[in-house]
Design an enzyme around this catalytic site. Structure first.
Site, PDB file in Angstrom:
ATOM      1  N   LYS A 156      58.240  60.365-126.504  1.00 56.55           N
ATOM      2  CA  LYS A 156      58.706  60.215-127.966  1.00 56.55           C
ATOM      3  C   LYS A 156      58.973  61.481-128.581  1.00 56.55           C
ATOM      4  O   LYS A 156      58.740  62.788-128.169  1.00 56.55           O
ATOM      5  CB  LYS A 156      57.438  59.624-128.610  1.00 56.55           C
ATOM      6  N   TYR A 215      65.320  87.675-149.039  1.00 56.78           N
ATOM      7  CA  TYR A 215      65.229  87.266-150.413  1.00 56.78           C
ATOM      8  C   TYR A 215      63.887  87.719-151.141  1.00 56.78           C
ATOM      9  O   TYR A 215      62.694  88.053-150.469  1.00 56.78           O
ATOM     10  CB  TYR A 215      65.175  85.594-150.150  1.00 56.78           C
TER      11      TYR A 215
END
Length: 829
Positions: free
Chosen positions: A495, A724
């Site tokens: 999965k 940033y």
């Protein structure tokens, strides 16, 4: 394919076996088989039903008989009447019989045989010797790393009367193994590469391990080794082997036949100088690492021993090529899968690579791009006829042959085919747009420069890749299997894109290695597996109403965890008008304390009534989920869950009219609660080498490595800010490296500004500034680093558990959070 043929009567004498046959055949044996998945030509094939800790070859006799195999070596006899026209040779031990055949085969050839052992470098030295000696010798060498109790006899059985020298690699992991390998290889020249820590756990001391490895050389004429390894030198002296064996040694610190006086590393290679026979000698190799220097000197010394002139050795050794130790599977153009094994080309390695191609089920079309096979020592007509038969047996649909020799024998190949005289001609004339939705294997001799083809075929992607080691995955699967009782089945969890590793690629490997079940989270994952050719049973853990038609159509098996999902399934069954003899298989989930999905104890009476009333629903298994199987402090709760599962599942099973499987253990449970295996276990994160338990982790191999590279390095002055928000300020002059991986790739912003670390050239470096969407910055002030250098986010040296801790999460989230835009590269050694 064996070149010396054996009659059954001869084989009986070699094995001292008993022939049991019902209308026996009189086949001449031309090939041996130990793995049912690698069958090439059933006629004249002898299957050895090997019994190992992991598997029992007797289970595959029926399958092989149906494919045409009629000769078997077994320890226990099946019903002969069921297998009419077959020969069964019963022996006490099938592995010992295989080894006896190989030893007998070896004695038929009076040629030099180089036996190589040691802790490291065996395969590289073997492959380099093959490169160096093939100029003027017909050389047979072990395929890849075929150095085990099984691999060595298979290697020796490849020797034929065209070969005039053999190079066989031998490895051991515990005492007494080398005695058996010596009898099979019977080397005339020995080469002991070095001694290290591999398999230390099975030996009392390093001296004992050296002594065991030396058993390979008890009957050689000459032994090559490095005297700088004092433990090897001392053990050889004490062993008494020098009484019967001549040595030909080398060393940097000690006197030897070849004394190394100088090692000069340059940008593109290394100069190695020494003294031999009172003369100055030297070589240059196109490598700079220490391991390559040592491996090259081993080859140099062995060629001196064989009588080669120094000038010839130096001329050949400067042309040494890197040894590719693995097959790589990558995404290609036009939805193709590219398997790159373009670093060597011979029929043995081709057979191994074709097995890997054959196990890829995501595309029906199988294509081989292959160059001329050089220096085989065989008649071209025989060689390419054998290759044609091999391709047909492996279901190759399209062949692209490059080189004058293979082109000359085009008529031998009965499939779609194209031929070109050179790689350059192929790249110029071939339409790459014609390749679509196919698995493509590249197999070329190095002089054909197939790396150009690989580059043209690969899907373009940025420099960050997730490498998945399929050998490690299989190792982990085998480890967990070794903890199980024999009848216990394995359900593998694929999965969430196989925990980030890639669904159909991982499923292909698991199917090839015969797991019993797969499990996915959602129906679309299961449907993709079906489209990729996966035919194993697949449990869908979170079925929804919209997906049930697809589940039924693709023969997937839904988990039923409450009455709503049962209602939805019953409606879907009515709508799809399913034949009465094709009920829908389901898996009933019970809540035993996890309190997530699952029926509660109070629901059981009604559930039993509903299941009895609908004959179109077939309960395949009943299962539950452990909440804390990896936490020792919660063992009392876990035991209570198991007891509750016993009680609840017993009630359901008692009302079933067929056998119903039960399972509750996950990866940690398999290791810690072996008395609760029931009929099946579910193997999840442990398959990928992740565990919180140090004892369990010790037995697992790392599967995934997330790596990138340095895009740019720049000098930052004190007081300047980085990234940033100007969130990092340089306190002093510093070197900054920019790495093309960011939060869009799965590197969480929580690792910004000194909270996380990456690894460059074996050193940990701090992530500084805010992590950006596509890149991050690291401090490389105090380490050696250049633009283009490798960067490890997690892997062998940087455990994923460490990164998860820095991210304040768990390894599951790290793995599943790696973006799909990060290219997955699968490799198999």
């Amino acid at each position: 394919m064996l070149k010396i043929q054996y009659e059954i009567v001869d084989i009986l004498k070699i094995f001292q076996g008993e022939l049991h046959a019902e209308n026996p055949t009189e086949d001449r044996i031309k090939d041996v088989l130990i793995d049912s998945r690698r069958l090439i030509e059933p006629r004249n094939c002898l299957f050895f039903a090997l019994v190992t800790r992991k598997n029992d070859g007797h289970k595959y006799i029926d399958e092989l008989y149906n494919k045409g195999v009629r000769n078997f070596v077994v320890t226990s006899l099946p019903d002969k009447k069921k297998y009419t026209g077959s020969n069964f040779i019963r022996v006490k031990n099938t592995l010992a019989a295989l080894q006896a055949l190989a030893a007998h085969h070896r004695r038929k050839f009076d040629i030099p045989v180089i036996g190589i052992t040691g802790s490291n470098g065996k395969t590289v030295v073997k492959e380099w010797l093959f490169q160096l000696l093939s100029y003027d010798q017909f050389v047979i060498r072990s395929p890849k790393s075929y150095n085990s109790q099984i691999g060595v006899p298979l290697s020796v059985l490849q020797i034929n009367d065209k070969h005039n020298i053999a190079i066989i690699e031998a490895g051991i992991s515990e005492p007494d193994e080398m005695d058996r390998l010596q009898k099979i290889i019977q080397p005339t020249i020995g080469l002991f590469t070095n001694i290290g820590e591999a398999h230390n756990e099975n030996f009392i001391t390093t001296i004992q391990k050296i002594g065991e490895k030396l058993k390979l050389f008890t009957k050689v004429k000459s032994l090559v080794y490095c005297t700088d390894y004092s433990a090897i030198q001392e053990t050889i002296i004490r062993s008494g082997i020098l009484d019967t064996v001549e040595t030909f040694t080398w060393g940097k610190r000690t006197e030897a036949a070849l004394t190394i006086t100088e090692v000069i590393r340059e940008e593109s290679g290394t100069i190695i100088n020494g003294r031999y026979d009172n003369q100055a000698v030297g070589i240059r190799i196109p490598f700079t690492d220490g391991a390559s220097v040592e491996n090259a000197i081993h080859c140099w010394v062995l060629m001196l021993l064989m009588g080669y002139e120094q000038e010839i050795i130096a001329g050949r050794i400067k042309k040494l090529q890197p040894v590719a130790m693995r097959l790589e599977l990558k995404e290609g153009v036009n939805n193709c899968s590219i398997i790159n094994d373009s670093y060597n080309s011979d029929i043995n390695s081709l057979s191994i690579a074709l097995d890997f191609l054959h196990q890829q089920k995501q595309h029906k079309q199988k294509t081989l791009i292959i160059s001329d096979i050089l220096q085989s020592g065989r008649n071209e007509l025989d060689l390419y006829s054998d290759i044609a038969r091999l391709l047909e047996s492996k279901d190759v649909k399209k062949l692209i042959g490059i080189g004058p020799a293979i082109s000359k024998h085009a008529n031998k190949f009965k499939m779609e085919k194209y031929f070109y005289d050179s790689t350059r001609e192929f790249l110029r004339k071939f339409s790459f747009a014609s390749l679509s939705n196919e698995s493509i294997l590249l197999k070329g001799a190095r002089v054909f420069e197939f790396e150009q083809i690989s580059k043209a075929l690969q899907q373009k992607a940025h420099e960050t890749v997730l490498e998945i080691n399929l050998n490690a995955l299989v190792h982990n699967l085998d480890y967990y299997k070794s903890l199980l009782d024999k009848p216990t089945r394995v359900m593998a969890m694929v999965k969430a894109f196989s925990y980030g590793s890639g669904s159909f690629e991982i499923a292909n490997v698991l199917q090839f290695h015969k797991v019993d079940y797969l499990a996915v989270a959602y129906a679309d994952e299961g449907m993709e597996l079906r489209k990729a050719g996966i035919n194993l049973p697949v449990m869908v853990m979170n079925p929804d109403e919209e997906s049930l038609d697809g589940i039924i159509f693709h023969a997937l098996e839904p988990e039923i965890y409450n009455f709503r999902t049962l209602d939805m399934l019953e409606k879907a069954i009515e709508k799809n008008i399913i034949p009465p003899n094709k009920p829908i298989k389901v898996h009933i989930k019970l809540d035993t304390g996890m309190h997530r999905l699952g029926f509660m104890e109070k629901d059981l009476d009604l559930l039993i009534e509903r299941l009895k009333a609908n004959r179109m629903i077939y309960v395949q298994s009943i299962f539950s989920h452990l909440a804390a199987s990896d936490l020792a402090e919660e063992d009392e709760f876990t035991r209570a869950q198991i007891r509750k599962f016993d009680e609840m599942s017993d009630r359901l099973v008692s009302h079933a009219d067929h056998e119903v499987m039960r399972h509750i253990l996950n990866s940690a449970g398999i290791f810690r609660f072996r008395d609760a295996q029931y009929d099946m276990v579910r193997l999840g994160i442990g398959l990928y080498g992740v565990s919180n338990n140090p004892e369990e982790k010790e037995n697992l191999a790392n599967v995934s490595t997330l790596r990138s590279s340095i895009s740019q390095i720049k000098l930052i002055q004190a007081g300047e800010t980085i990234g940033y928000n100007r969130s990092w300020k340089a306190e002093k002059e510093m070197r900054l490296a920019i790495v093309p991986i960011g939060y869009a790739d799965g590197l969480k912003r929580s690792l910004s500004n000194g909270k996380g670390k990456l690894m460059i050239n074996g050193k940990e470096v701090l992530i500084i500034g805010d992590i950006c969407m596509d890149m991050c910055m690291v401090d490389v002030t105090d380490i050696q680093a250049e633009e283009g250098d490798d960067v490890i986010v997690f892997g062998d040296q940087m455990p994923i558990e460490k990164l998860a801790k820095e991210m304040n999460t768990i390894p599951y989230e790290v793995l599943t959070g790696i973006s799909r835009r990060v290219k997955r590269v699968y490799f198999q050694e």
